[in-house]
Design a protein around this motif. Structure first.
Motif, PDB file in Angstrom:
ATOM      1  N   GLU A  96      14.291 -18.326  60.953  1.00 53.98           N
ATOM      2  CA  GLU A  96      15.544 -17.840  61.546  1.00 53.98           C
ATOM      3  C   GLU A  96      16.367 -17.063  60.521  1.00 53.98           C
ATOM      4  OE1 GLU A  96      13.958 -20.650  64.282  1.00 53.98           O
ATOM      5  OE2 GLU A  96      14.519 -21.111  62.233  1.00 53.98           O
ATOM      6  N   ILE A  97      16.318 -17.501  59.264  1.00 53.32           N
ATOM      7  CA  ILE A  97      17.056 -16.791  58.219  1.00 53.32           C
ATOM      8  C   ILE A  97      16.437 -15.414  57.988  1.00 53.32           C
ATOM      9  CG2 ILE A  97      17.669 -16.813  55.765  1.00 53.32           C
ATOM     10  CD1 ILE A  97      17.826 -19.938  56.056  1.00 53.32           C
ATOM     11  N   GLN A  98      15.113 -15.339  57.917  1.00 47.76           N
ATOM     12  CA  GLN A  98      14.438 -14.058  57.718  1.00 47.76           C
ATOM     13  C   GLN A  98      14.697 -13.098  58.877  1.00 47.76           C
ATOM     14  OE1 GLN A  98      10.510 -15.751  57.230  1.00 47.76           O
ATOM     15  NE2 GLN A  98      10.508 -15.243  55.046  1.00 47.76           N
ATOM     16  N   MET A  99      14.814 -13.628  60.094  1.00 50.80           N
ATOM     17  CA  MET A  99      15.043 -12.790  61.277  1.00 50.80           C
ATOM     18  C   MET A  99      16.491 -12.353  61.418  1.00 50.80           C
ATOM     19  SD  MET A  99      12.815 -14.518  64.357  1.00 50.80           S
ATOM     20  CE  MET A  99      14.000 -15.805  64.570  1.00 50.80           C
ATOM     21  N   GLY A 100      17.388 -12.965  60.668  1.00 54.06           N
ATOM     22  CA  GLY A 100      18.804 -12.638  60.814  1.00 54.06           C
ATOM     23  C   GLY A 100      19.497 -13.459  61.882  1.00 54.06           C
ATOM     24  N   VAL A 101      18.811 -14.459  62.422  1.00 48.33           N
ATOM     25  CA  VAL A 101      19.397 -15.343  63.424  1.00 48.33           C
ATOM     26  C   VAL A 101      20.273 -16.390  62.747  1.00 48.33           C
ATOM     27  CG1 VAL A 101      18.856 -17.092  65.178  1.00 48.33           C
ATOM     28  CG2 VAL A 101      17.517 -14.979  65.056  1.00 48.33           C
ATOM     29  N   GLY A 102      19.840 -16.848  61.597  1.00 50.94           N
ATOM     30  CA  GLY A 102      20.580 -17.851  60.836  1.00 50.94           C
ATOM     31  C   GLY A 102      20.837 -17.359  59.429  1.00 50.94           C
ATOM     32  N   GLU A 103      21.667 -18.098  58.733  1.00 47.26           N
ATOM     33  CA  GLU A 103      21.905 -17.810  57.327  1.00 47.26           C
ATOM     34  C   GLU A 103      22.021 -19.131  56.593  1.00 47.26           C
ATOM     35  OE1 GLU A 103      25.369 -15.292  57.470  1.00 47.26           O
ATOM     36  OE2 GLU A 103      26.695 -16.942  57.982  1.00 47.26           O
ATOM     37  N   GLY A 104      21.774 -19.097  55.297  1.00 49.47           N
ATOM     38  CA  GLY A 104      21.823 -20.316  54.507  1.00 49.47           C
ATOM     39  C   GLY A 104      22.470 -20.063  53.161  1.00 49.47           C
ATOM     40  N   ARG A 105      23.081 -21.103  52.628  1.00 50.73           N
ATOM     41  CA  ARG A 105      23.714 -21.025  51.315  1.00 50.73           C
ATOM     42  C   ARG A 105      23.744 -22.426  50.727  1.00 50.73           C
ATOM     43  NH1 ARG A 105      27.184 -21.752  55.074  1.00 50.73           N
ATOM     44  NH2 ARG A 105      29.139 -22.839  54.837  1.00 50.73           N
ATOM     45  N   PHE A 106      23.914 -22.489  49.430  1.00 51.89           N
ATOM     46  CA  PHE A 106      24.027 -23.783  48.770  1.00 51.89           C
ATOM     47  C   PHE A 106      25.500 -24.154  48.637  1.00 51.89           C
ATOM     48  CE2 PHE A 106      19.692 -22.921  47.688  1.00 51.89           C
ATOM     49  CZ  PHE A 106      19.115 -24.175  47.688  1.00 51.89           C
ATOM     50  N   VAL A 107      25.819 -25.375  49.041  1.00 56.70           N
ATOM     51  CA  VAL A 107      27.163 -25.922  48.900  1.00 56.70           C
ATOM     52  C   VAL A 107      27.014 -27.232  48.135  1.00 56.70           C
ATOM     53  CG1 VAL A 107      29.185 -26.825  50.115  1.00 56.70           C
ATOM     54  CG2 VAL A 107      27.927 -24.867  51.070  1.00 56.70           C
ATOM     55  N   ASP A 108      27.566 -27.266  46.955  1.00 56.78           N
ATOM     56  CA  ASP A 108      27.476 -28.458  46.104  1.00 56.78           C
ATOM     57  C   ASP A 108      26.039 -28.960  45.962  1.00 56.78           C
ATOM     58  OD1 ASP A 108      30.254 -28.460  45.720  1.00 56.78           O
ATOM     59  OD2 ASP A 108      30.558 -29.643  47.556  1.00 56.78           O
ATOM     60  N   GLY A 109      25.109 -28.019  45.790  1.00 51.05           N
ATOM     61  CA  GLY A 109      23.720 -28.371  45.569  1.00 51.05           C
ATOM     62  C   GLY A 109      22.904 -28.648  46.815  1.00 51.05           C
ATOM     63  N   THR A 110      23.517 -28.591  47.989  1.00 48.58           N
ATOM     64  CA  THR A 110      22.815 -28.833  49.251  1.00 48.58           C
ATOM     65  C   THR A 110      22.694 -27.528  50.029  1.00 48.58           C
ATOM     66  OG1 THR A 110      23.694 -31.075  49.371  1.00 48.58           O
ATOM     67  CG2 THR A 110      22.866 -30.128  51.427  1.00 48.58           C
ATOM     68  N   PHE A 111      21.497 -27.250  50.540  1.00 49.80           N
ATOM     69  CA  PHE A 111      21.279 -26.040  51.328  1.00 49.80           C
ATOM     70  C   PHE A 111      21.852 -26.257  52.721  1.00 49.80           C
ATOM     71  CE2 PHE A 111      18.542 -22.900  53.602  1.00 49.80           C
ATOM     72  CZ  PHE A 111      18.977 -21.773  52.905  1.00 49.80           C
ATOM     73  N   VAL A 112      22.783 -25.417  53.114  1.00 49.14           N
ATOM     74  CA  VAL A 112      23.488 -25.526  54.391  1.00 49.14           C
ATOM     75  C   VAL A 112      23.191 -24.269  55.207  1.00 49.14           C
ATOM     76  CG1 VAL A 112      25.757 -25.702  55.471  1.00 49.14           C
ATOM     77  CG2 VAL A 112      25.317 -26.875  53.295  1.00 49.14           C
ATOM     78  N   THR A 113      22.844 -24.468  56.468  1.00 53.90           N
ATOM     79  CA  THR A 113      22.523 -23.344  57.348  1.00 53.90           C
ATOM     80  C   THR A 113      23.516 -23.262  58.493  1.00 53.90           C
ATOM     81  OG1 THR A 113      21.020 -24.751  58.621  1.00 53.90           O
ATOM     82  CG2 THR A 113      20.052 -23.426  56.846  1.00 53.90           C
ATOM     83  N   ASN A 114      23.618 -22.079  59.057  1.00 55.67           N
ATOM     84  CA  ASN A 114      24.430 -21.868  60.254  1.00 55.67           C
ATOM     85  C   ASN A 114      23.937 -20.611  60.966  1.00 55.67           C
ATOM     86  OD1 ASN A 114      25.982 -20.788  57.761  1.00 55.67           O
ATOM     87  ND2 ASN A 114      26.732 -19.539  59.454  1.00 55.67           N
ATOM     88  N   VAL A 115      24.418 -20.408  62.163  1.00 57.46           N
ATOM     89  CA  VAL A 115      24.058 -19.225  62.946  1.00 57.46           C
ATOM     90  C   VAL A 115      24.706 -18.007  62.284  1.00 57.46           C
ATOM     91  CG1 VAL A 115      24.191 -18.122  65.208  1.00 57.46           C
ATOM     92  CG2 VAL A 115      23.909 -20.602  65.057  1.00 57.46           C
ATOM     93  N   ALA A 116      23.942 -16.942  62.138  1.00 55.13           N
ATOM     94  CA  ALA A 116      24.456 -15.703  61.557  1.00 55.13           C
ATOM     95  C   ALA A 116      25.428 -15.040  62.537  1.00 55.13           C
ATOM     96  CB  ALA A 116      23.306 -14.755  61.241  1.00 55.13           C
ATOM     97  N   PRO A 117      26.363 -14.239  62.024  1.00 54.65           N
ATOM     98  CA  PRO A 117      27.325 -13.572  62.907  1.00 54.65           C
ATOM     99  C   PRO A 117      26.671 -12.763  64.035  1.00 54.65           C
ATOM    100  CG  PRO A 117      28.023 -13.331  60.634  1.00 54.65           C
ATOM    101  CD  PRO A 117      26.641 -13.965  60.608  1.00 54.65           C
ATOM    102  N   ASN A 118      25.553 -12.119  63.749  1.00 51.34           N
ATOM    103  CA  ASN A 118      24.842 -11.361  64.791  1.00 51.34           C
ATOM    104  C   ASN A 118      23.583 -12.099  65.250  1.00 51.34           C
ATOM    105  OD1 ASN A 118      23.380 -10.984  62.443  1.00 51.34           O
ATOM    106  ND2 ASN A 118      22.945  -8.830  62.857  1.00 51.34           N
TER     107      ASN A 118
END
Length: 173
Positions: free
Chosen positions: A36-58
């Motif tokens: 989903e991240i590669q497709m642009g459906v989701g995005e991910g980032r590290f927050v305090d050492g934990t990988f957190v994902t969410n739906v991408a704006p588009n």
């Protein structure tokens, strides 16, 4: 007694499939995997050492593009839907990929609405996908799942899937 049927989805189902998918991942970001991240459906980032994902704006636009491509490629992809009382309650996206030594199958998404998860819908969707792949002569089948989607991991293991790799992403800075 089975209270649902499994049918092939078509382009008329895109809106309902998108609502199910985006509604679920909006509430359950653990579903979001590198796909989903590669497709642009989701995005991910590290927050305090934990990988957190969410739906991408588009994310909705990108997922509709993705599912339209799958539904428009019947020789290399199939989308099965589970229907109960006229409503889609789950789906499975499966494709044949030929970028390996031999073509292989990929179960890209399996999703059943939470309130419909008892009763074998997910199992029947996966069985139908595996049958389609076998009929196409495909022996190797893979699937991927979000990093923290532990209940799905357990479900897939109970159905015979085994973990064969891990995915890493370069994070700059």
């Amino acid at each position: 007694m089975k209270t649902f049927e499994i049918l092939k989805a078509d382009l008329s189902d895109v809106t309902e499939l998108a609502q199910i998918f985006l509604g679920h991942i909006s509430q359950h970001s653990e579903y979001i995997s590198h796909g989903e991240i590669q497709m642009g459906v989701g995005e991910g980032r590290f927050v305090d050492g934990t990988f957190v994902t969410n739906v991408a704006p588009n994310g909705e636009k990108m997922w509709i593009k993705y599912i339209n491509e799958k539904l428009s490629s019947p020789e290399s992809a199939v989308v099965y839907k589970a229907v109960r009382d006229g409503d889609i309650v789950g789906f499975c996206v499966t494709e044949i990929t030929d970028d390996g030594a031999d073509p292989f199958g990929m179960i890209c998404d399996v999703l059943v609405k939470e309130e419909c998860r008892i009763g074998g819908i997910g199992t029947e969707l996966i069985n139908r996908a595996l049958e389609w792949l076998r009929q196409a002569g495909i022996k190797d089948v893979y699937l991927e799942s979000g990093l923290h989607n532990h209940s799905a991991h357990e479900y897939f293991i109970r159905r015979g899937f085994k973990k064969v790799s891990e995915i890493y992403k370069l994070i700059e800075g």
